[in-house]
Write a protein that holds these residues in place. Sequence first.
Motif, PDB file in Angstrom:
ATOM      1  N   TRP A 102       0.840  -1.213   0.000  1.00 46.54           N
ATOM      2  CA  TRP A 102       0.000   0.000   0.000  1.00 46.54           C
ATOM      3  C   TRP A 102       0.862   1.244   0.000  1.00 46.54           C
ATOM      4  O   TRP A 102       0.521   2.248  -0.625  1.00 46.54           O
ATOM      5  N   ARG A 103       2.003   1.205   0.695  1.00 46.24           N
ATOM      6  CA  ARG A 103       2.889   2.378   0.701  1.00 46.24           C
ATOM      7  C   ARG A 103       3.397   2.666  -0.712  1.00 46.24           C
ATOM      8  O   ARG A 103       3.483   3.812  -1.124  1.00 46.24           O
ATOM      9  N   LEU A 152      -0.681   9.135   1.435  1.00 46.69           N
ATOM     10  CA  LEU A 152      -0.004   8.336   2.462  1.00 46.69           C
ATOM     11  C   LEU A 152       0.054   9.092   3.786  1.00 46.69           C
ATOM     12  O   LEU A 152       0.004  10.320   3.809  1.00 46.69           O
ATOM     13  N   ASN A 153       0.185   8.356   4.872  1.00 45.48           N
ATOM     14  CA  ASN A 153       0.270   8.928   6.219  1.00 45.48           C
ATOM     15  C   ASN A 153      -0.956   9.763   6.563  1.00 45.48           C
ATOM     16  O   ASN A 153      -0.850  10.834   7.170  1.00 45.48           O
ATOM     17  N   ILE A 172      -7.977   2.400   4.433  1.00 50.61           N
ATOM     18  CA  ILE A 172      -7.909   1.466   3.298  1.00 50.61           C
ATOM     19  C   ILE A 172      -7.082   0.237   3.676  1.00 50.61           C
ATOM     20  O   ILE A 172      -7.471  -0.907   3.397  1.00 50.61           O
ATOM     21  N   VAL A 221      -9.156  -1.962   6.049  1.00 50.84           N
ATOM     22  CA  VAL A 221     -10.231  -2.675   5.336  1.00 50.84           C
ATOM     23  C   VAL A 221      -9.627  -3.844   4.551  1.00 50.84           C
ATOM     24  O   VAL A 221     -10.166  -4.949   4.550  1.00 50.84           O
ATOM     25  N   LEU A 243       0.588   2.069  12.087  1.00 52.82           N
ATOM     26  CA  LEU A 243       1.939   2.622  12.232  1.00 52.82           C
ATOM     27  C   LEU A 243       2.541   2.967  10.868  1.00 52.82           C
ATOM     28  O   LEU A 243       3.117   4.031  10.682  1.00 52.82           O
ATOM     29  N   PHE A 244       2.346   2.064   9.895  1.00 50.28           N
ATOM     30  CA  PHE A 244       2.986   2.256   8.595  1.00 50.28           C
ATOM     31  C   PHE A 244       2.152   3.090   7.623  1.00 50.28           C
ATOM     32  O   PHE A 244       2.694   3.705   6.717  1.00 50.28           O
ATOM     33  N   GLY A 275       0.883   6.979   9.802  1.00 53.57           N
ATOM     34  CA  GLY A 275       1.959   7.954   9.922  1.00 53.57           C
ATOM     35  C   GLY A 275       1.756   8.997  11.005  1.00 53.57           C
ATOM     36  O   GLY A 275       2.115  10.149  10.827  1.00 53.57           O
ATOM     37  N   GLY A 276       1.154   8.632  12.098  1.00 51.18           N
ATOM     38  CA  GLY A 276       0.956   9.578  13.195  1.00 51.18           C
ATOM     39  C   GLY A 276      -0.279  10.448  13.053  1.00 51.18           C
ATOM     40  O   GLY A 276      -0.556  11.277  13.912  1.00 51.18           O
ATOM     41  N   LEU A 288      -3.227   9.399  13.196  1.00 50.95           N
ATOM     42  CA  LEU A 288      -4.206   8.872  14.157  1.00 50.95           C
ATOM     43  C   LEU A 288      -3.478   8.441  15.428  1.00 50.95           C
ATOM     44  O   LEU A 288      -2.408   7.845  15.357  1.00 50.95           O
ATOM     45  N   GLN A 289      -4.062   8.779  16.572  1.00 55.65           N
ATOM     46  CA  GLN A 289      -3.482   8.363  17.855  1.00 55.65           C
ATOM     47  C   GLN A 289      -4.436   7.347  18.464  1.00 55.65           C
ATOM     48  O   GLN A 289      -5.369   7.713  19.153  1.00 55.65           O
ATOM     49  N   LEU A 292      -1.191   2.175  19.446  1.00 55.88           N
ATOM     50  CA  LEU A 292       0.015   2.977  19.192  1.00 55.88           C
ATOM     51  C   LEU A 292       0.503   3.639  20.473  1.00 55.88           C
ATOM     52  O   LEU A 292       1.699   3.670  20.760  1.00 55.88           O
ATOM     53  N   TYR A 333       2.128   1.127  22.878  1.00 55.61           N
ATOM     54  CA  TYR A 333       3.505   0.821  22.471  1.00 55.61           C
ATOM     55  C   TYR A 333       4.440   1.966  22.860  1.00 55.61           C
ATOM     56  O   TYR A 333       5.546   1.744  23.356  1.00 55.61           O
ATOM     57  N   GLN A 334       3.965   3.192  22.636  1.00 55.62           N
ATOM     58  CA  GLN A 334       4.785   4.361  22.966  1.00 55.62           C
ATOM     59  C   GLN A 334       5.028   4.450  24.478  1.00 55.62           C
ATOM     60  O   GLN A 334       6.144   4.735  24.917  1.00 55.62           O
TER      61      GLN A 334
END
Lengths: 63, 264
Positions: B103-104, B130-131, B138, B141, B209-210, B213-214, B216-217, B221, B224-225
Amino acid sequence: MIRRRAHPLWLAYLWLFFGFILAPIAIVTIVAFQAPGFVAFPIEGFSFKEPLNNVAILAHLDH
Amino acid sequence: MPALAFLAALFFAALIDNGARSLVPPGGAPWFAYYQQLATDPFYLRALFETVALAFVTTLVCLIIGYPVAFYLVRHARAGRTLIIFLLISPLLTSIIMRTFGWRAIFARRGLLNASLQYLGLIERPLDILNSSASALIGMVHVLVPFMVLSIAAVLEKIDPRIEEAAEMLGASRLQTISRITFPLSLDGVASGAILVFMLAMGSFVTLLFLGGGSLQTFPLLIYQQFNTTRDFGMAATMSNVLMVLAALLMFIQLRLIRRSGVT
């Protein structure tokens, strides 16, 4: 029960759906042959210790 | 007995440790202080809202795009049935990281999508897909829609097609038959699939995460942080307990639904 022939729209939708499902796998396979560095994992400089600070590294890869 | 000891050592011990960390904060703070902070701090409330909202939207999109596929699979597919099931589960046989990188490559500024849109003359400058929450959605889903399709197909399989034939003989159109007969009868599968997808979406980490790209919080995530960066084990344990209780509640409802519909 008689199974009816599906409307062509069903088939068109099915093609779209499986295109969506299989696209990323196909892309990775193609990209893997062209730019091995892109799919190398872990990415250079990427850290799971700073998951929310990796945006710059990932953005750099995309440009 | 050895199996029980193994489970107790590796599973329950970790859960008990998590529970203790979340209940008793260090430094003499009152019990439940972490839970109180979670329930009152706007930052955590927003993260909880984003977690639940993303899971809800993912579930809704999976249902909308997955139901027609399940219907086709059960009612129309003949020789291609095995192939459809294979194609459906094939992404599950590959690594989630590999799919996410796919997807990236598609969404990147110079990726396949932007290049195609520019080639067709639909856009002048590359879009920043992206991000973003859209790319995260997407990706989610894509990962979760097979679970929805298989859950719905399992229930559709049990609906007697003669009921649909009777409705059509009595004058109902194909669309009316699906909306008024088939869909209501398959609600157990819909609910079961929705709960499964919702649960998995709430705990999703790698895709967000991939692809997020930050932007969404979400709780996974942040957990983990908290564990790895801020080292606030108590708050991380509290958030994971909240997610676990929500998941357990949903699983209980799902089991009730499965028992009711007789789908195994």
